[in-house]
Design a protein around this motif. Structure first.
Motif, PDB file in Angstrom:
ATOM      1  N   GLU A   1      -8.293   0.716   5.313  1.00 16.30           N
ATOM      2  CA  GLU A   1      -8.042  -0.331   4.335  1.00 16.30           C
ATOM      3  C   GLU A   1      -6.989  -1.305   4.838  1.00 16.30           C
ATOM      4  O   GLU A   1      -7.164  -2.535   4.780  1.00 16.30           O
ATOM      5  CB  GLU A   1      -7.571   0.280   3.016  1.00 16.30           C
ATOM      6  CG  GLU A   1      -7.092  -0.757   1.994  1.00 16.30           C
ATOM      7  CD  GLU A   1      -6.290  -0.136   0.878  1.00 16.30           C
ATOM      8  OE1 GLU A   1      -5.302  -0.761   0.434  1.00 16.30           O
ATOM      9  OE2 GLU A   1      -6.644   0.982   0.445  1.00 16.30           O
TER      10      GLU A   1
ATOM     11  N   HIS B   1       1.183   5.403   0.059  1.00 12.98           N
ATOM     12  CA  HIS B   1       0.447   6.621   0.398  1.00 12.98           C
ATOM     13  C   HIS B   1       1.368   7.622   1.078  1.00 12.98           C
ATOM     14  O   HIS B   1       2.027   7.303   2.070  1.00 12.98           O
ATOM     15  CB  HIS B   1      -0.713   6.283   1.340  1.00 12.98           C
ATOM     16  CG  HIS B   1      -1.488   7.478   1.800  1.00 12.98           C
ATOM     17  ND1 HIS B   1      -2.139   8.338   0.929  1.00 12.98           N
ATOM     18  CD2 HIS B   1      -1.727   7.962   3.061  1.00 12.98           C
ATOM     19  CE1 HIS B   1      -2.740   9.296   1.627  1.00 12.98           C
ATOM     20  NE2 HIS B   1      -2.506   9.090   2.910  1.00 12.98           N
TER      21      HIS B   1
ATOM     22  N   HIS C   1      -2.529   5.261  -3.325  1.00  9.99           N
ATOM     23  CA  HIS C   1      -3.427   6.348  -2.927  1.00  9.99           C
ATOM     24  C   HIS C   1      -2.747   7.665  -3.312  1.00  9.99           C
ATOM     25  O   HIS C   1      -2.501   7.916  -4.482  1.00  9.99           O
ATOM     26  CB  HIS C   1      -3.732   6.247  -1.433  1.00  9.99           C
ATOM     27  CG  HIS C   1      -4.538   5.040  -1.084  1.00  9.99           C
ATOM     28  ND1 HIS C   1      -5.911   5.030  -1.098  1.00  9.99           N
ATOM     29  CD2 HIS C   1      -4.159   3.771  -0.727  1.00  9.99           C
ATOM     30  CE1 HIS C   1      -6.361   3.829  -0.757  1.00  9.99           C
ATOM     31  NE2 HIS C   1      -5.317   3.053  -0.540  1.00  9.99           N
TER      32      HIS C   1
ATOM     33  N   SER D   1       1.204  10.261   3.405  1.00 13.57           N
ATOM     34  CA  SER D   1       0.180  10.703   4.346  1.00 13.57           C
ATOM     35  C   SER D   1       0.277  12.194   4.632  1.00 13.57           C
ATOM     36  O   SER D   1       1.334  12.807   4.509  1.00 13.57           O
ATOM     37  CB  SER D   1       0.290   9.913   5.656  1.00 13.57           C
ATOM     38  OG  SER D   1       1.535  10.165   6.271  1.00 13.57           O
TER      39      SER D   1
ATOM     40  N   VAL E   1      -7.031   5.075   3.964  1.00 14.50           N
ATOM     41  CA  VAL E   1      -5.878   4.185   3.819  1.00 14.50           C
ATOM     42  C   VAL E   1      -5.674   3.351   5.085  1.00 14.50           C
ATOM     43  O   VAL E   1      -5.458   2.130   5.013  1.00 14.50           O
ATOM     44  CB  VAL E   1      -4.608   4.994   3.509  1.00 14.50           C
ATOM     45  CG1 VAL E   1      -3.403   4.067   3.404  1.00 14.50           C
ATOM     46  CG2 VAL E   1      -4.776   5.755   2.197  1.00 14.50           C
TER      47      VAL E   1
ATOM     48  N   VAL F   1       0.856  -1.188   0.000  1.00 16.43           N
ATOM     49  CA  VAL F   1       0.000   0.000   0.000  1.00 16.43           C
ATOM     50  C   VAL F   1       0.890   1.235   0.000  1.00 16.43           C
ATOM     51  O   VAL F   1       1.743   1.395   0.886  1.00 16.43           O
ATOM     52  CB  VAL F   1      -0.935   0.015   1.223  1.00 16.43           C
ATOM     53  CG1 VAL F   1      -1.754   1.313   1.251  1.00 16.43           C
ATOM     54  CG2 VAL F   1      -1.865  -1.189   1.195  1.00 16.43           C
TER      55      VAL F   1
ATOM     56  N   GLU G   1      -8.359  11.086   3.467  1.00 14.74           N
ATOM     57  CA  GLU G   1      -7.498  10.159   2.734  1.00 14.74           C
ATOM     58  C   GLU G   1      -6.713   9.265   3.691  1.00 14.74           C
ATOM     59  O   GLU G   1      -6.612   8.048   3.498  1.00 14.74           O
ATOM     60  CB  GLU G   1      -6.554  10.923   1.823  1.00 14.74           C
ATOM     61  CG  GLU G   1      -7.248  11.617   0.659  1.00 14.74           C
ATOM     62  CD  GLU G   1      -6.268  12.275  -0.296  1.00 14.74           C
ATOM     63  OE1 GLU G   1      -5.224  11.657  -0.572  1.00 14.74           O
ATOM     64  OE2 GLU G   1      -6.545  13.394  -0.740  1.00 14.74           O
ATOM     65  N   ASN G   2      -6.128   9.883   4.727  1.00 14.22           N
ATOM     66  CA  ASN G   2      -5.393   9.091   5.708  1.00 14.22           C
ATOM     67  C   ASN G   2      -6.296   8.035   6.349  1.00 14.22           C
ATOM     68  O   ASN G   2      -5.898   6.876   6.531  1.00 14.22           O
ATOM     69  CB  ASN G   2      -4.818   9.987   6.807  1.00 14.22           C
ATOM     70  CG  ASN G   2      -3.619  10.783   6.340  1.00 14.22           C
ATOM     71  OD1 ASN G   2      -3.127  10.613   5.225  1.00 14.22           O
ATOM     72  ND2 ASN G   2      -3.127  11.661   7.193  1.00 14.22           N
TER      73      ASN G   2
END
Length: 205
Positions: free
Chosen positions: A25, A7, A88, A9, A22, A5, A18-19
């Motif tokens: 998830e 991202h 992301h 952050s 993620v 994953v 968004e954080n």
């Protein structure tokens, strides 16, 4: 399944949808028994860590040195037996060579699009208290108006990254978007929508 994953952050001190997406998830996938690799990359503020990662990414963008970064990324994916990558927010701290390596190894790459970074340097289509879509066809206005962190230099770097980002989106295994506007903008930038292509846009209703 081994999942990577990716991202960059945002500031942990401020609420970030968004954080949260993620982190939720990653938590859910782990509870389902999947092995999740989630590198700690924070783009919350400009500091030594931020500059170090950004500098590394700029070096990896130099043609003569690109193969070294690609080799390191391939080794990383092979060593960890990564089977799928979920992206992301990538800019500014995720090295794009990991995506080139995934393509080389035929590893599926999925993107969740949370903002308009692929078409707007600040990701919001909003500038100086009004809606601004000047960059929907060219990122040059974003550079001119210093749309990334109020810096023309950093905006140029963001523009270069944006070009690479769209290139990888065109090769995605699957793209998850929040609304039809995002879908239309992606298609207008050459991201295939037809089922005849390897990419598929999916709107999350």
């Amino acid at each position: 399944m081994n999942v990577l994953v990716l991202h960059s952050s945002y500031n942990k001190a401020r609420p970030s949808g968004e954080n949260s997406v993620v982190e939720n998830e990653v938590r859910v996938l782990r509870t389902q028994g999947h092995n999740i690799l989630f590198p700690n990359t924070s783009a919350s503020k400009i500091n030594r860590h931020w500059l170090k990662n950004l500098s590394k990414n700029m070096v990896c963008d130099i043609p003569g040195l690109r193969f070294l970064c690609a080799k390191a990324s391939i080794n990383y994916l092979v060593k960890n037996q990564i089977q799928v990558i979920h992206c992301h927010n990538l800019f500014p701290l995720v090295d794009m060579s990991i995506l080139e390596a995934a393509s080389h190894l035929n590893i599926p790459v999925i993107y969740s699009i949370h903002n308009y970074r692929f078409s707007c340097l600040n990701g919001l289509f909003y500038r100086e208290n009004h809606v601004c879509t000047l960059c929907s066809k060219s990122n040059q206005p974003g550079i001119l108006y210093r749309c990334y962190k109020n810096s023309r230099f950093l905006s140029r770097i963001a523009a270069r990254n944006q070009t690479q980002y769209v290139h990888h989106l065109r090769r995605a295994s699957r793209i998850l978007v929040l609304n039809s506007m995002t879908e239309k903008l992606l298609v207008s930038q050459g991201v295939p929508r037809s089922e005849e292509h390897t990419s598929e846009l999916q709107s999350r209703q």
